[in-house]
Design an enzyme around this catalytic site. Sequence first.
Site, PDB file in Angstrom:
ATOM      1  N   PRO A  88       0.836  -1.145   0.111  1.00  0.00           N
ATOM      2  CA  PRO A  88       0.160  -0.027   0.087  1.00  0.00           C
ATOM      3  C   PRO A  88       0.971   1.176  -0.065  1.00  0.00           C
ATOM      4  O   PRO A  88       0.386   2.268  -0.441  1.00  0.00           O
ATOM      5  CB  PRO A  88      -0.747  -0.086   1.132  1.00  0.00           C
ATOM      6  CG  PRO A  88      -0.762  -1.454   1.806  1.00  0.00           C
ATOM      7  CD  PRO A  88       0.515  -1.979   1.211  1.00  0.00           C
ATOM      8  N   GLU A 115       0.918  -7.819   8.434  1.00  0.00           N
ATOM      9  CA  GLU A 115       0.831  -6.172   8.413  1.00  0.00           C
ATOM     10  C   GLU A 115       2.202  -5.940   7.472  1.00  0.00           C
ATOM     11  O   GLU A 115       2.368  -4.698   7.001  1.00  0.00           O
ATOM     12  CB  GLU A 115       1.284  -5.757   9.797  1.00  0.00           C
ATOM     13  CG  GLU A 115       0.137  -5.762  10.672  1.00  0.00           C
ATOM     14  CD  GLU A 115      -1.269  -5.270  10.255  1.00  0.00           C
ATOM     15  OE1 GLU A 115      -1.024  -3.961   9.663  1.00  0.00           O
ATOM     16  OE2 GLU A 115      -2.110  -5.684  10.116  1.00  0.00           O
ATOM     17  N   ARG A 153      -1.750  -8.894 -20.894  1.00  0.00           N
ATOM     18  CA  ARG A 153      -2.720  -8.662 -22.083  1.00  0.00           C
ATOM     19  C   ARG A 153      -1.905  -7.626 -22.942  1.00  0.00           C
ATOM     20  O   ARG A 153      -2.217  -7.463 -24.139  1.00  0.00           O
ATOM     21  CB  ARG A 153      -4.166  -8.002 -21.819  1.00  0.00           C
ATOM     22  CG  ARG A 153      -4.145  -6.879 -20.996  1.00  0.00           C
ATOM     23  CD  ARG A 153      -5.531  -6.512 -20.387  1.00  0.00           C
ATOM     24  NE  ARG A 153      -6.308  -6.236 -21.327  1.00  0.00           N
ATOM     25  CZ  ARG A 153      -6.205  -5.075 -22.258  1.00  0.00           C
ATOM     26  NH1 ARG A 153      -5.382  -3.993 -21.701  1.00  0.00           N
ATOM     27  NH2 ARG A 153      -7.122  -4.683 -23.114  1.00  0.00           N
ATOM     28  N   ASP A 168      -6.474   0.770 -26.842  1.00  0.00           N
ATOM     29  CA  ASP A 168      -6.275   2.073 -26.987  1.00  0.00           C
ATOM     30  C   ASP A 168      -7.088   2.937 -25.997  1.00  0.00           C
ATOM     31  O   ASP A 168      -6.591   4.122 -25.517  1.00  0.00           O
ATOM     32  CB  ASP A 168      -6.495   2.527 -28.481  1.00  0.00           C
ATOM     33  CG  ASP A 168      -5.272   2.185 -29.380  1.00  0.00           C
ATOM     34  OD1 ASP A 168      -5.453   2.302 -30.336  1.00  0.00           O
ATOM     35  OD2 ASP A 168      -4.298   1.998 -28.654  1.00  0.00           O
TER      36      ASP A 168
HETATM   37  C1  9D3 Z   1      -2.781  -1.284  10.560  1.00  0.00           C
HETATM   38  C2  9D3 Z   1      -2.929  -0.873   9.103  1.00  0.00           C
HETATM   39  N1  9D3 Z   1      -2.536  -2.021   8.251  1.00  0.00           N
HETATM   40  C3  9D3 Z   1      -3.933  -2.940   7.971  1.00  0.00           C
HETATM   41  C4  9D3 Z   1      -5.030  -1.852   7.834  1.00  0.00           C
HETATM   42  C5  9D3 Z   1      -1.840  -1.663   7.057  1.00  0.00           C
HETATM   43  C6  9D3 Z   1      -1.972  -2.632   5.780  1.00  0.00           C
HETATM   44  C7  9D3 Z   1      -1.247  -3.888   6.180  1.00  0.00           C
HETATM   45  C8  9D3 Z   1      -1.302  -5.014   4.788  1.00  0.00           C
HETATM   46  C9  9D3 Z   1      -2.755  -2.533   5.003  1.00  0.00           C
HETATM   47  C10 9D3 Z   1      -3.066  -3.326   3.769  1.00  0.00           C
HETATM   48  C11 9D3 Z   1      -2.064  -4.544   4.001  1.00  0.00           C
HETATM   49  C12 9D3 Z   1      -2.182  -5.434   3.011  1.00  0.00           C
HETATM   50  N2  9D3 Z   1      -2.028  -4.970   1.489  1.00  0.00           N
HETATM   51  C13 9D3 Z   1      -1.412  -5.199   0.598  1.00  0.00           C
HETATM   52  O1  9D3 Z   1      -0.563  -6.087   0.656  1.00  0.00           O
HETATM   53  C14 9D3 Z   1      -1.293  -4.659  -0.828  1.00  0.00           C
HETATM   54  C15 9D3 Z   1      -2.192  -3.609  -1.130  1.00  0.00           C
HETATM   55  C16 9D3 Z   1      -3.354  -2.938  -0.727  1.00  0.00           C
HETATM   56  O2  9D3 Z   1      -3.793  -3.167   0.370  1.00  0.00           O
HETATM   57  N3  9D3 Z   1      -3.860  -1.753  -1.254  1.00  0.00           N
HETATM   58  C17 9D3 Z   1      -3.432  -1.381  -2.465  1.00  0.00           C
HETATM   59  N4  9D3 Z   1      -2.413  -1.977  -3.040  1.00  0.00           N
HETATM   60  C18 9D3 Z   1      -1.747  -2.955  -2.573  1.00  0.00           C
HETATM   61  S1  9D3 Z   1      -0.637  -3.973  -3.005  1.00  0.00           S
HETATM   62  C19 9D3 Z   1      -0.268  -4.714  -1.749  1.00  0.00           C
END
Ligand code: 9D3
Length: 245
Positions: A88, A115, A153, A168
Amino acid sequence: MKWGIVTLFPTMVADALAHGVIGKAVQKGLVELATFNPRAYATDIHQTVDDRPYGGGPGMLMRVEPLRASIADARTQLRRAPVVYLSPQGEMLTQTLVHELSELPELIMVCGRYEGIDERVVELDVDREISVGDFVLSGGEPAAIAMCDAIGRLVPNVLGHVDSAAEDSFSNGLLDCPHYTRPEQIVNLRVPDVLLSGHHGEIAKWRRKQSLGRTWLRRPEMLEKQELCGEDQQLLDEFVRESKS
Ligand code: 9D3
């Protein structure tokens, strides 16, 4: 193109990529998928893949040793591959970035669970951190699947002519126009007359106008990024005028 995916849930990724055009591409060998499960590299009796965060607090992190061993093995099998960590905190995936990644011969994607992963593993083993959007997933797998789908793709010969032309549509910086198929009427809603007219020039103009209009209504910031040509500006002006009457 070869994909290496580091994941605690290899079947989730492999199953998701076994359908539709991407599934066909995998069958044909146009893209290759190899998964690396940190659990297979865990050395303790319980095959532990999680660990507690220094500093305390709720939630666990991925255990470092099996994670790094699985990434190392992926690297030995995909020697030319940059390593992407789906997170994230990463840079946002856009169609421009998808295009860039689709030109690589190999790519390793690391999916986090719990996490996330130790920051030193990011520093040591990761080339790039990528997010798929500002919403919370429960792990990196759905993000890796979306990324593989979007990249796959664009790999040569994965799509037929029809789809590659449609491609496109986002790359051109506009939303797609509305589409209609049989029957000519559903409840009280008719297919727009122009689409039944057989006038290909008028049809192309109508579709362009709808694309411009919908982008103006739903994603105005996409229009602000580009200078419209005179004809597009005229079509959009018409759409705006008609939407107010
Ligand atoms: C305490 C805060 N955590 C949980 C709410 C933070 C958190 C940790 C792990 C939030 C999401 C995740 C898991 N997410 C991903 O592995 C992830 C992700 C995403 O949650 N949103 C957008 N793109 C991606 S890419 C990997």
